[in-house]
Motif scaffolding. Structure first.
Motif, PDB file in Angstrom:
ATOM      1  N   PRO A 182      12.055  50.133 -88.957  1.00  0.00           N
ATOM      2  CA  PRO A 182      13.419  50.282 -89.790  1.00  0.00           C
ATOM      3  C   PRO A 182      14.325  50.989 -89.088  1.00  0.00           C
ATOM      4  O   PRO A 182      15.485  50.448 -89.169  1.00  0.00           O
ATOM      5  CB  PRO A 182      12.735  51.070 -91.026  1.00  0.00           C
ATOM      6  N   ALA A 183      14.186  51.682 -87.960  1.00  0.00           N
ATOM      7  CA  ALA A 183      15.283  52.462 -87.241  1.00  0.00           C
ATOM      8  C   ALA A 183      15.962  51.523 -86.481  1.00  0.00           C
ATOM      9  O   ALA A 183      16.920  51.506 -86.392  1.00  0.00           O
ATOM     10  CB  ALA A 183      14.644  53.791 -86.465  1.00  0.00           C
ATOM     11  N   ALA A 184      14.916  50.449 -85.883  1.00  0.00           N
ATOM     12  CA  ALA A 184      15.811  49.488 -85.229  1.00  0.00           C
ATOM     13  C   ALA A 184      16.742  48.463 -85.745  1.00  0.00           C
ATOM     14  O   ALA A 184      17.585  48.170 -85.529  1.00  0.00           O
ATOM     15  CB  ALA A 184      14.633  48.760 -84.301  1.00  0.00           C
ATOM     16  N   CYS A 185      16.216  48.133 -86.917  1.00  0.00           N
ATOM     17  CA  CYS A 185      17.046  47.454 -87.955  1.00  0.00           C
ATOM     18  C   CYS A 185      18.297  47.891 -88.296  1.00  0.00           C
ATOM     19  O   CYS A 185      19.160  47.451 -88.553  1.00  0.00           O
ATOM     20  CB  CYS A 185      16.356  46.920 -89.259  1.00  0.00           C
ATOM     21  N   ARG A 186      18.234  49.319 -88.748  1.00  0.00           N
ATOM     22  CA  ARG A 186      19.203  50.165 -88.972  1.00  0.00           C
ATOM     23  C   ARG A 186      20.276  50.100 -87.927  1.00  0.00           C
ATOM     24  O   ARG A 186      21.551  49.950 -88.014  1.00  0.00           O
ATOM     25  CB  ARG A 186      18.932  51.566 -89.456  1.00  0.00           C
ATOM     26  N   GLU A 187      19.869  50.426 -86.565  1.00  0.00           N
ATOM     27  CA  GLU A 187      20.864  50.236 -85.604  1.00  0.00           C
ATOM     28  C   GLU A 187      21.416  48.997 -85.197  1.00  0.00           C
ATOM     29  O   GLU A 187      22.625  48.959 -85.014  1.00  0.00           O
ATOM     30  CB  GLU A 187      20.006  50.781 -84.262  1.00  0.00           C
ATOM     31  N   GLY A 200       9.208  34.462-103.749  1.00  0.00           N
ATOM     32  CA  GLY A 200      10.587  34.758-103.241  1.00  0.00           C
ATOM     33  C   GLY A 200      10.579  35.553-102.149  1.00  0.00           C
ATOM     34  O   GLY A 200      11.503  35.297-100.814  1.00  0.00           O
ATOM     35  N   ALA A 201       9.988  36.723-101.749  1.00  0.00           N
ATOM     36  CA  ALA A 201      10.030  37.539-100.641  1.00  0.00           C
ATOM     37  C   ALA A 201       9.400  36.798 -99.463  1.00  0.00           C
ATOM     38  O   ALA A 201       9.912  36.598 -98.444  1.00  0.00           O
ATOM     39  CB  ALA A 201       9.222  38.702-100.995  1.00  0.00           C
ATOM     40  N   TRP A 202       8.262  35.963 -99.722  1.00  0.00           N
ATOM     41  CA  TRP A 202       7.459  35.217 -98.769  1.00  0.00           C
ATOM     42  C   TRP A 202       8.796  34.019 -98.244  1.00  0.00           C
ATOM     43  O   TRP A 202       8.891  33.803 -96.994  1.00  0.00           O
ATOM     44  CB  TRP A 202       6.345  34.530 -99.300  1.00  0.00           C
ATOM     45  N   LEU A 203       9.267  33.234 -99.268  1.00  0.00           N
ATOM     46  CA  LEU A 203      10.262  32.202 -98.737  1.00  0.00           C
ATOM     47  C   LEU A 203      11.200  32.981 -97.946  1.00  0.00           C
ATOM     48  O   LEU A 203      11.809  32.436 -96.991  1.00  0.00           O
ATOM     49  CB  LEU A 203      10.559  31.532-100.011  1.00  0.00           C
ATOM     50  N   THR A 204      11.839  33.944 -98.249  1.00  0.00           N
ATOM     51  CA  THR A 204      12.892  34.805 -97.780  1.00  0.00           C
ATOM     52  C   THR A 204      12.548  34.994 -96.154  1.00  0.00           C
ATOM     53  O   THR A 204      13.354  34.805 -95.300  1.00  0.00           O
ATOM     54  CB  THR A 204      13.282  36.095 -98.187  1.00  0.00           C
ATOM     55  N   PHE A 234      15.996  48.416 -95.183  1.00  0.00           N
ATOM     56  CA  PHE A 234      15.699  48.315 -93.652  1.00  0.00           C
ATOM     57  C   PHE A 234      14.079  48.410 -93.567  1.00  0.00           C
ATOM     58  O   PHE A 234      13.555  47.824 -92.609  1.00  0.00           O
ATOM     59  CB  PHE A 234      16.072  49.576 -92.964  1.00  0.00           C
ATOM     60  N   ALA A 235      13.461  48.953 -94.561  1.00  0.00           N
ATOM     61  CA  ALA A 235      12.080  48.892 -94.627  1.00  0.00           C
ATOM     62  C   ALA A 235      11.593  47.310 -94.774  1.00  0.00           C
ATOM     63  O   ALA A 235      10.599  46.870 -94.178  1.00  0.00           O
ATOM     64  CB  ALA A 235      11.177  49.636 -95.512  1.00  0.00           C
ATOM     65  N   GLU A 236      12.282  46.817 -95.679  1.00  0.00           N
ATOM     66  CA  GLU A 236      11.829  45.169 -95.871  1.00  0.00           C
ATOM     67  C   GLU A 236      12.536  44.304 -94.801  1.00  0.00           C
ATOM     68  O   GLU A 236      11.782  43.395 -94.152  1.00  0.00           O
ATOM     69  CB  GLU A 236      12.620  44.876 -97.058  1.00  0.00           C
ATOM     70  N   ILE A 237      13.707  44.485 -94.146  1.00  0.00           N
ATOM     71  CA  ILE A 237      13.939  43.886 -93.002  1.00  0.00           C
ATOM     72  C   ILE A 237      13.027  44.016 -91.641  1.00  0.00           C
ATOM     73  O   ILE A 237      12.888  43.166 -90.933  1.00  0.00           O
ATOM     74  CB  ILE A 237      15.360  44.241 -92.502  1.00  0.00           C
ATOM     75  N   ALA A 238      12.529  45.362 -91.723  1.00  0.00           N
ATOM     76  CA  ALA A 238      11.629  45.525 -90.516  1.00  0.00           C
ATOM     77  C   ALA A 238      10.353  44.671 -90.832  1.00  0.00           C
ATOM     78  O   ALA A 238       9.894  44.067 -89.778  1.00  0.00           O
ATOM     79  CB  ALA A 238      11.093  47.064 -90.445  1.00  0.00           C
ATOM     80  N   VAL A 239       9.895  44.422 -91.840  1.00  0.00           N
ATOM     81  CA  VAL A 239       8.654  43.562 -92.179  1.00  0.00           C
ATOM     82  C   VAL A 239       9.050  42.108 -91.719  1.00  0.00           C
ATOM     83  O   VAL A 239       8.191  41.460 -91.287  1.00  0.00           O
ATOM     84  CB  VAL A 239       8.217  43.435 -93.617  1.00  0.00           C
ATOM     85  N   ILE A 240      10.258  41.761 -92.238  1.00  0.00           N
ATOM     86  CA  ILE A 240      10.661  40.185 -92.043  1.00  0.00           C
ATOM     87  C   ILE A 240      10.836  40.041 -90.321  1.00  0.00           C
ATOM     88  O   ILE A 240      10.443  38.950 -90.127  1.00  0.00           O
ATOM     89  CB  ILE A 240      11.817  39.924 -92.818  1.00  0.00           C
ATOM     90  N   VAL A 288      10.073  33.667 -94.322  1.00  0.00           N
ATOM     91  CA  VAL A 288      10.006  32.540 -93.380  1.00  0.00           C
ATOM     92  C   VAL A 288      11.225  32.071 -93.137  1.00  0.00           C
ATOM     93  O   VAL A 288      11.476  31.483 -91.952  1.00  0.00           O
ATOM     94  CB  VAL A 288       8.829  31.559 -94.326  1.00  0.00           C
ATOM     95  N   ALA A 289      12.222  31.957 -94.268  1.00  0.00           N
ATOM     96  CA  ALA A 289      13.368  31.228 -93.924  1.00  0.00           C
ATOM     97  C   ALA A 289      13.986  31.917 -92.763  1.00  0.00           C
ATOM     98  O   ALA A 289      14.801  31.330 -91.929  1.00  0.00           O
ATOM     99  CB  ALA A 289      14.271  31.030 -95.320  1.00  0.00           C
ATOM    100  N   THR A 290      14.021  33.344 -93.029  1.00  0.00           N
ATOM    101  CA  THR A 290      14.755  34.220 -91.962  1.00  0.00           C
ATOM    102  C   THR A 290      14.195  33.984 -90.569  1.00  0.00           C
ATOM    103  O   THR A 290      15.112  33.972 -89.626  1.00  0.00           O
ATOM    104  CB  THR A 290      14.805  35.603 -92.188  1.00  0.00           C
ATOM    105  N   ARG A 291      12.792  34.011 -90.318  1.00  0.00           N
ATOM    106  CA  ARG A 291      12.342  33.556 -88.886  1.00  0.00           C
ATOM    107  C   ARG A 291      12.536  32.260 -88.510  1.00  0.00           C
ATOM    108  O   ARG A 291      12.705  32.164 -87.155  1.00  0.00           O
ATOM    109  CB  ARG A 291      10.765  33.720 -89.440  1.00  0.00           C
ATOM    110  N   VAL A 292      12.587  31.455 -89.459  1.00  0.00           N
ATOM    111  CA  VAL A 292      12.942  29.989 -89.057  1.00  0.00           C
ATOM    112  C   VAL A 292      14.445  30.124 -88.379  1.00  0.00           C
ATOM    113  O   VAL A 292      14.938  29.491 -87.549  1.00  0.00           O
ATOM    114  CB  VAL A 292      12.909  28.711 -90.174  1.00  0.00           C
ATOM    115  N   CYS A 293      15.390  30.743 -89.294  1.00  0.00           N
ATOM    116  CA  CYS A 293      16.724  30.939 -88.680  1.00  0.00           C
ATOM    117  C   CYS A 293      16.753  31.531 -87.228  1.00  0.00           C
ATOM    118  O   CYS A 293      17.579  31.241 -86.484  1.00  0.00           O
ATOM    119  CB  CYS A 293      17.753  31.574 -89.767  1.00  0.00           C
TER     120      CYS A 293
END
Length: 315
Positions: free
Chosen positions: A171-176, A66-70, A160-166, A72-77
């Motif tokens: 994480p700090a940049a994603c939070r901002e 599920g995390a892998w699909l999320t 934000f740690a998860e979003i940083a990986v995606i 990839v889908a986010t990067r495609v978007c």
């Protein structure tokens, strides 16, 4: 079939079922990111294509499909958002996100989470609010990176740690990014009004329009209201927003007259909120979404581009 073989078969079926069950959530995520159901479905299809292109060994090595699909889908978007900006610069007239009919499969959150964050629980956006037309229009003003960080965190509850990986950021940049997007939402639109209150105003608007009562229409519209039409260059539509309650009321009254009595206005749910569907001689030709504040209608979005009406016209 031996017990061992049957066990492997059951595990395979269970794994396939889990992968397929992610589709609804991924489309919900992609729609919020792209503002188009057609593009969202394409993005999710590309995501699954990449999954099935991997060997079974590689699939089995992924701890969380599920995390892998999320990811990839986010990067495609993200890639699509970059190219979408170019396409929308060439778009004829105003571009409005694709409206969706009343259904629940696109209001879907991240499984297994309560979407809460002790750091900013008051800022959390509810899933139904995040598909309202008013909210999607604000998202269009964001950069792709802001939009992704904000939707993943404030709507779907990713850390934000998860979003940083995606996203490949810190994480700090994603939070901002999410914080700047949140400020844009706060300054761009007032808080959501109760759904029942909007439904009442839209019902009154329909009655006034049916009666071609210009004074009643003006009374329901805020003085600074705007009416935006998306024809996509495919059908006739105002190329720029119509401003002011009286101007909008007269435009709508004239529209009814030019339809020669073949116009039917129907109350429908549009992106989870009260809206209207316009039929001409039995064919859906437009979908109207509304935003309200202080007991007045402040914005109307009318989608007339037939390419964006497929969810409404498909049998």
């Amino acid at each position: 079939m031996t017990d061992h073989a049957a066990s492997r078969h059951d595990e395979s079926d269970a794994g396939l079922g889990a992968i397929i069950s992610e589709r609804r959530r991924l489309i919900g995520l992609a729609y919020r990111l792209l503002g188009s159901l057609a593009e969202a479905e394409d993005a999710v299809q590309e995501t699954y294509t990449r999954w099935y292109a991997m060997s079974r060994q590689r699939q089995d090595a992924i701890d969380s499909p599920g995390a892998w699909l999320t990811t990839v889908a986010t990067r495609v978007c993200l890639d699509l958002l970059g190219s979408a900006r170019v396409r929308r610069e060439r778009y004829v007239g105003e571009w409005i996100p694709e409206p969706l009919p009343e259904r629940t499969d696109w209001i879907s959150g991240r499984p297994g989470t309560a979407a809460t964050d002790p750091a900013d629980p008051a800022d959390r956006v509810t899933l139904d609010e995040s598909v309202s037309m008013a909210f999607l229009v604000v998202l269009e003003s964001m950069t792709p990176a802001q939009r992704v960080a904000f939707i993943l965190h404030d709507v779907f509850g990713f850390s934000f740690a998860e979003i940083a990986v995606i996203t490949g950021r810190t994480p700090a940049a994603c939070r901002e990014l999410a914080s700047s997007a949140r400020r844009r939402v706060r300054t761009s639109r007032p808080p959501e009004v109760p759904a029942a209150h909007q439904a009442g105003l839209v019902a009154d608007f329909k009655r006034a329009w049916d009666a071609q009562d210009i004074n009643a229409l003006v009374g329901l519209l805020a003085p600074g209201a705007t009416f935006t039409v998306d024809g996509g260059g495919v059908v006739a539509a105002a190329l720029h927003p119509i401003e002011g309650g009286e101007g909008i009321a007269r435009y709508l009254a004239d529209l009814a007259v030019r339809a020669s009595g073949g116009l039917m206005v129907l109350e429908r749910t549009v992106n989870g909120r009260a809206g209207l569907v316009i039929e001409h001689e039995g064919v859906i030709v437009a979908v109207y979404a509304f935003d309200v504040a202080d007991d007045r209608i402040t914005r109307i979005w009318a989608v007339r581009n037939p390419d964006k009406l497929h969810p409404w016209t498909a049998g």
